[in-house]
Design a protein around this motif. Structure first.
Motif, short mmCIF file in Angstrom:
data_model
loop_
_atom_site.label_atom_id
_atom_site.label_comp_id
_atom_site.label_asym_id
_atom_site.label_seq_id
_atom_site.Cartn_x
_atom_site.Cartn_y
_atom_site.Cartn_z
N SER A 159 0.87 -1.16 0.00
CA SER A 159 0.00 0.00 0.00
C SER A 159 0.91 1.22 0.00
N TYR A 160 0.33 2.42 -0.20
CA TYR A 160 1.15 3.62 -0.39
C TYR A 160 0.63 4.78 0.43
N LEU A 161 1.57 5.60 0.91
CA LEU A 161 1.27 6.86 1.60
C LEU A 161 2.02 7.96 0.87
N THR A 162 1.38 9.12 0.72
CA THR A 162 2.01 10.21 -0.03
C THR A 162 2.09 11.48 0.80
N ILE A 163 3.29 12.06 0.86
CA ILE A 163 3.49 13.38 1.45
C ILE A 163 3.86 14.32 0.30
N GLY A 164 3.04 15.32 0.07
CA GLY A 164 3.29 16.20 -1.06
C GLY A 164 2.77 15.59 -2.35
N SER A 165 3.64 15.52 -3.36
CA SER A 165 3.24 15.06 -4.68
C SER A 165 3.55 13.58 -4.88
N TRP A 166 2.66 12.95 -5.63
CA TRP A 166 2.86 11.55 -6.02
C TRP A 166 3.94 11.45 -7.09
N SER A 167 4.72 10.39 -7.02
CA SER A 167 5.66 10.05 -8.09
C SER A 167 5.62 8.55 -8.28
N ALA A 168 5.98 8.09 -9.45
CA ALA A 168 5.89 6.67 -9.77
C ALA A 168 6.76 5.86 -8.81
N PRO A 169 6.15 4.92 -8.06
CA PRO A 169 6.95 4.13 -7.11
C PRO A 169 7.82 3.11 -7.82
N LYS A 170 8.95 2.81 -7.21
CA LYS A 170 9.86 1.83 -7.78
C LYS A 170 9.45 0.42 -7.34
N PRO A 171 9.72 -0.58 -8.17
CA PRO A 171 9.45 -1.97 -7.76
C PRO A 171 10.26 -2.33 -6.52
N LEU A 172 9.70 -3.21 -5.70
CA LEU A 172 10.38 -3.64 -4.48
C LEU A 172 11.07 -4.98 -4.62
N GLY A 173 10.91 -5.61 -5.78
CA GLY A 173 11.55 -6.90 -5.98
C GLY A 173 10.79 -8.08 -5.41
N HIS A 174 9.51 -7.90 -5.10
CA HIS A 174 8.69 -9.04 -4.68
C HIS A 174 8.62 -10.05 -5.83
N ARG A 175 8.53 -11.31 -5.49
CA ARG A 175 8.44 -12.34 -6.55
C ARG A 175 7.23 -12.11 -7.44
N LEU A 176 6.11 -11.74 -6.83
CA LEU A 176 4.92 -11.34 -7.58
C LEU A 176 4.54 -9.97 -7.07
N GLU A 177 4.39 -8.99 -7.98
CA GLU A 177 4.26 -7.60 -7.55
C GLU A 177 3.30 -6.84 -8.45
N ILE A 178 2.47 -6.02 -7.83
CA ILE A 178 1.57 -5.11 -8.55
C ILE A 178 2.09 -3.69 -8.33
N ILE A 179 2.35 -2.98 -9.42
CA ILE A 179 2.93 -1.63 -9.33
C ILE A 179 1.99 -0.65 -10.02
N PRO A 180 1.50 0.37 -9.31
CA PRO A 180 0.57 1.31 -9.94
C PRO A 180 1.28 2.24 -10.92
N ARG A 181 0.59 2.54 -12.02
CA ARG A 181 1.04 3.56 -12.96
C ARG A 181 0.14 4.80 -12.88
N THR A 182 -0.77 4.78 -11.91
CA THR A 182 -1.73 5.85 -11.69
C THR A 182 -1.48 6.47 -10.32
N ASP A 183 -1.67 7.78 -10.20
CA ASP A 183 -1.57 8.46 -8.92
C ASP A 183 -2.68 7.95 -8.00
N LEU A 184 -2.31 7.22 -6.95
CA LEU A 184 -3.30 6.64 -6.04
C LEU A 184 -3.68 7.59 -4.91
N SER A 185 -3.06 8.76 -4.86
CA SER A 185 -3.31 9.66 -3.74
C SER A 185 -4.51 10.56 -3.96
N THR A 186 -5.04 10.63 -5.18
CA THR A 186 -6.14 11.56 -5.48
C THR A 186 -7.25 10.88 -6.27
N LEU A 187 -7.51 9.60 -6.00
CA LEU A 187 -8.48 8.86 -6.78
C LEU A 187 -9.91 9.21 -6.38
#
Length: 288
Positions: free
Chosen positions: A166-194
């Motif tokens: 999950s994600y928390l944002t202070i200020g502006s959203w920026s594309a998060p980097k992958p964490l290297g999980h074996r199976l991973e979902i990475i957003p390409r959308t700003d999740l802070s203002t949905l």
């Protein structure tokens, strides 16, 4: 990217009965001029809380629970115990269990670095063997099937590992980097203002690459679909998928990947221990 058709498909409760999911609950508050987030883990089927993580109905060991700052510096968060829960109180009507969901408060400071903070949970890879013993009784054991001596018939033999973000944002959203999980979902959308009706686009990675043979992932919410046991389905094309969120509230996107264990395949070291290796990933976020 070609348009991905989002299908609204019924999932009957019988198919959900064996599909426990682990996820991260993160609810932000800006009361009294502060920026606090209440965080805990969820386990089961229903947002935001369904079962305790050490339940006799199915338990999961949390190996890592972390907060990563915008520079990916890690801070360990509190983790729940894996010990099988026992009732603290029992009477003719119910059993009462202490629920350790790793609940904790993250209080950001005025000096906190701006950017996107990532919450990450990783379970320990665990064997789950369901079988009928030699006395004809159905059992579930958290051991590899070759370690169990009284098996008459194997019903399920899986090695399972789960990943949640999950994600928390202070200020502006920026594309998060992958964490290297074996199976991973990475957003390409700003999740802070949905808002309801917005399109959420994600990448899906398996060992860092778009998964082969994966057909779809799902999304649902306590305010959409969950109470009637259905989800949004999205096709996965070249590791990409998208959903249009239908309502305000907490949402979860989840995906699974299964590989058969064969004597001469890439998982041959697990042959005799498990029939299937299963990975699961979830991404939770809030819609205004």
């Amino acid at each position: 990217m070609k348009k991905i058709i989002v299908l609204l498909t019924l999932i009957f409760s019988t198919s959900l009965a064996h599909a426990h999911t682990v996820w991260i609950n993160a609810f932000e508050s800006h009361g009294h001029g502060g920026h606090n987030t209440m965080v805990c883990l969820g386990w089961g089927h229903a947002l935001p809380m369904d079962d305790i993580l050490n339940s006799s109905n199915g338990r999961i060991a949390v190996e890592r629970f972390e907060l990563l700052d915008p520079s990916l510096k890690k801070t360990d968060l509190l983790k729940p115990e894996f010990k099988l829960a026992e009732p603290k109180l029992s009477n003719e009507n119910f059993d009462l269990f202490v629920a350790d969901l790793a609940t904790q408060k993250i209080a950001f400071k005025k000096s906190s670095a701006p950017g996107v903070y990532q919450l990450s949970a990783v379970s320990r890879a665990t064997f789950y063997t369901q079988y009928v013993d030699k006395k004809g009784k159905k059992r579930l054991n958290l051991k590899a099937k070759d370690e169990i001596k009284d098996i008459q018939t194997v019903l399920m033999a899986v090695r399972y590992q789960a990943f949640a973000k999950s994600y928390l944002t202070i200020g502006s959203w920026s594309a998060p980097k992958p964490l290297g999980h074996r199976l991973e979902i990475i957003p390409r959308t700003d999740l802070s203002t949905l808002h309801a009706g917005d399109l959420v686009e994600v990448d899906v990675l398996f060992y860092g690459k778009p998964p082969e043979g994966m057909q779809y992932i799902t999304a649902h919410s306590g305010s959409f679909g969950q109470s009637d046991d259905f989800s949004l389905f999205s096709k996965v094309k070249k590791g990409k998928a998208q959903f249009r969120v239908q309502s305000a509230g907490q949402w979860i996107i989840s995906v699974g990947h299964k590989d058969d264990v064969t004597p001469d395949g890439p998982l041959k070291d697990l042959y005799g221990k498990a029939n299937v290796v299963s990975h699961a990933a979830s991404l939770t976020f809030n819609v205004q």
